[in-house]
Design an enzyme around this catalytic site. Structure first.
Site, mmCIF file in Angstrom:
data_model
loop_
_atom_site.group_PDB
_atom_site.id
_atom_site.type_symbol
_atom_site.label_atom_id
_atom_site.label_comp_id
_atom_site.label_asym_id
_atom_site.label_seq_id
_atom_site.Cartn_x
_atom_site.Cartn_y
_atom_site.Cartn_z
ATOM 1 N N CYS A 283 0.808 -1.191 0.000
ATOM 2 C CA CYS A 283 0.000 0.000 0.000
ATOM 3 C C CYS A 283 0.850 1.253 0.000
ATOM 4 O O CYS A 283 1.949 1.279 0.523
ATOM 5 C CB CYS A 283 -0.990 0.026 1.154
ATOM 6 N N LYS B 203 4.784 -5.164 -4.592
ATOM 7 C CA LYS B 203 6.244 -5.208 -4.613
ATOM 8 C C LYS B 203 6.880 -5.231 -3.232
ATOM 9 O O LYS B 203 7.764 -6.008 -2.968
ATOM 10 C CB LYS B 203 6.779 -4.006 -5.401
HETATM 11 N N1 GLU Z 1 -5.381 -3.874 6.133
HETATM 12 C C1 GLU Z 1 -5.844 -2.782 5.330
HETATM 13 C C2 GLU Z 1 -6.889 -3.199 4.327
HETATM 14 O O1 GLU Z 1 -7.059 -4.354 4.043
HETATM 15 C C3 GLU Z 1 -4.696 -2.031 4.663
HETATM 16 C C4 GLU Z 1 -3.959 -2.867 3.687
HETATM 17 C C5 GLU Z 1 -2.866 -2.072 2.979
HETATM 18 O O2 GLU Z 1 -1.776 -1.909 3.590
HETATM 19 O O3 GLU Z 1 -3.107 -1.671 1.841
HETATM 20 O O4 GLU Z 1 -7.553 -2.389 3.821
#
Ligand code: GLU
Length: 594
Positions: free
Chosen positions: A2, A589
């Protein structure tokens, strides 16, 4: 996983954030969103799909504020839907929050919140954080204190960012990276997961450490605090020392192809590693009680190859560990041990967790990382930077090759043969370059990919120095083609995998001019006898090969050269199958969640 990006300045914040998110998309690309503060109001736009599909920010219909945050998601909790995309608004719209990580005590926290009568608009663990902050606010805490208090209640590695309607931004780091950029124009502030995302627009940066929280006031004043104690910390701005990174395909159709073509440069770059540092690392290894290498995914394959070089070249009985499965070793580590960690990002969560605990036990850590200023680099007793330049394709190619080339040089340094190692790397870089410039060889690979496009399963087989790179070939084929691929240790073939050999099954067989060549060629005969189609990777054709990818592989560095045609084959297969080469489905990545 993310990407988080925030902008505070004079420019259109939505344009800035969307551009930043496009550069962060390699970190996660199933959905994305932006929250912008204007006229004491928050406007949020969220969408499933890739942010790179947005041609014009005006399409989002968001007001042109000057303060905004954004997120590209790699879903862990809750499906890929618009409702689950970040940022998530507080019930009273007093802030919008995005998260990078996993709330490991999500079930317990959410159960308690449901019990308390909370309503949820998404299935994410992120919304649990939103509710925790809301509860702290209701208990009378100011926003910063509420964020800190809520964060203490989270288990796992969680970096969060939020924005308020009046344009305050708060971001807390625990795990995934955060860096502040001070812009070229006065009062311009960026906060992002990756310095490369704003590198061209800032002159000074501050890396936020784990356990720190940054606050950007509506007026643009930046402050840093300790997440636990709330103590104010000094902000030490550093000039951005990054050669203008080229994030450009430079005429290639995909980043993957461009990055594979950078392999010769990257191998030569390994030879320029500071010799005194290599010598120090070699000394640590020689004095160690046990030597381990560790990595996840492709870096795990590199770790295995580095351990191979330490065993075969330096006669050090090194053992390679897989990041996510290394916990059992925590009880075996001693302060006399050395742990060697190759990593592209230097942020891989499962590896970092082992490294952090190993460090506490006194284990010496040697890192080899491509991204500057990473957590692993900071943690290491001795850190090396690959300097391979940005690797944008989610499938790692040039960085893998850099890692194993470095591992080879390190093993040579332990053996007291550094200069020999450098010469061998220079020679292998030349061979790879000649291969990449050979248009007949390149056409052969795209034809072979066409041939393999109908196969259900693809097997790869090798022994000794080439086995780990065939495992890496398996990883590339799986990532790029979504086909089942399977790497078989040639010597083990007859013990199990031979049951799978039947007419037309493609088997890639790699051989070098070493002691195990005839063993591998025998195994190739055995699969051919059962009807398999054998594609050899070798310096020359052999009777058991139906076709041969001719690669001048010889000596101790054969694996470094030979991985290149396998990567290219995976590339062409992904292209032939119409897959998204630079962004294979479901993976990201930098795997900063466990
Ligand atoms: N755990 C969160 C989700 O599933 C964030 C995941 C991420 O780091 O994109 O939305």
């Amino acid at each position: 996983m993310c990407g988080i990006f925030a902008y505070h300045g004079q420019d259109s914040a939505v344009d800035q954030v969307v551009t930043g998110l496009k550069r962060l998309e390699y970190r996660g690309y199933d959905s994305w969103g932006v929250a912008v503060a204007t006229n004491q109001e928050l406007s949020v736009f969220k969408q499933v799909g890739k942010v790179t599909q947005v041609a014009d920010e005006a399409e989002l219909g968001l007001p042109k504020g000057q303060i905004a945050i954004g997120h590209t998601r790699w879903a862990t909790h809750g499906g890929v839907t618009q409702a689950n995309a970040h940022p998530h608004l507080a019930s009273d719209s007093s802030f919008a929050l995005a998260q990078n990580g996993v709330v490991e005590n999500f079930d317990t926290l959410k159960a308690a919140q449901l019990q308390a009568g909370e309503n949820f608009k998404s299935e994410t663990d992120t919304e649990v954080i939103v509710k925790l902050i809301e509860a702290e606010r209701q208990a009378g805490k100011d926003l910063l204190t509420a964020v800190r208090a809520a964060h203490q209640k989270l288990s796992g590695r969680n970096t969060i960012i939020l924005i308020t309607p009046d344009g305050e931004i708060i971001a807390a780091r625990q795990g995934s990276p955060l860096v502040i950029g001070f812009g070229n124009s006065e009062g311009e502030v960026f906060v992002s997961s990756d310095v490369l995302s704003f590198a061209t627009q800032v002159k000074e940066v501050v890396t936020v450490d784990n356990g720190q929280v940054v606050q950007v006031s509506p007026a643009g004043e930046v402050q840093l605090f300790d997440l636990k104690s709330g103590a104010k910390l000094e902000i030490k701005r550093e000039p951005l020392q990054l050669d203008q990174p080229k994030i450009d395909k430079e005429g290639y159709e995909h980043f993957m192809l461009k990055e594979i073509h950078e392999t010769p440069v990257v191998i030569r770059q390994v030879s320029t590693q500071p010799i005194d540092r290599l010598t120090q690392a070699a000394e640590l290894i020689k004095q160690a009680h046990s030597v381990y290498t560790i990595g996840s995914g492709t870096a795990g394959m590199a770790a295995a190859q580095i351990a191979y070089y330490l065993r075969s070249v330096a006669k050090v009985p090194a053992v390679s560990l897989v990041g996510a499965d290394a916990n059992e070793y925590l009880e075996l580590f001693t302060p006399e041990d050395v742990l060697i960690a190759p990593s592209q990002s230097g942020e891989t969560a499962d590896v970092l967790e082992i490294l952090e605990q190993a460090k506490e036990l006194g284990v010496k850590i040697i890192s080899y990382v491509n991204m500057p200023a990473s957590s692993m680099t900071k943690l290491a007793d001795l850190s090396f930077l690959a300097g391979a330049g940005p690797e944008i394709c989610v499938m790692s190619t040039k960085v893998f090759t850099s890692q194993i080339a470095w591992g080879y040089l390190l093993a040579k340094a332990v053996a007291g043969q550094t200069a020999d190692g450098q010469a061998a790397l220079a020679a292998v870089a030349d061979s790879v370059q000649a291969y990449l410039e050979d248009s007949t060889a390149m056409t052969q690979l795209s034809n072979l990919a066409q041939q393999l496009s109908g196969a259900k399963d693809i097997f790869l087989m090798a022994k000794g120095q080439l086995f780990q790179v065939m495992r890496e070939g398996m990883v590339k084929l799986i990532e790029g083609s979504y086909k089942h691929a399977h790497a078989i240790p040639a010597g083990d073939l007859k013990h199990y995998a031979i049951t799978l050999m039947e007419a037309g099954v493609p088997v890639l067989v790699a051989v070098a001019d070493d002691a195990v060549r005839s063993d591998v060629l025998n195994a190739a005969h055995e699969v051919k006898t059962r009807g398999a189609t054998v594609i050899g990777l070798s310096a020359q054709a052999e009777a058991s090969f139906d076709s041969t990818i001719v690669m001048p592989v010889s000596g101790e560095t054969a694996a470094i050269a030979l991985v290149v045609p396998v990567q290219l084959l995976a590339y062409h297969l992904a292209v032939v199958l119409g897959n998204d080469v630079d962004h294979p489905r479901n993976i990201a990545k930098s795997v900063t969640v466990k």
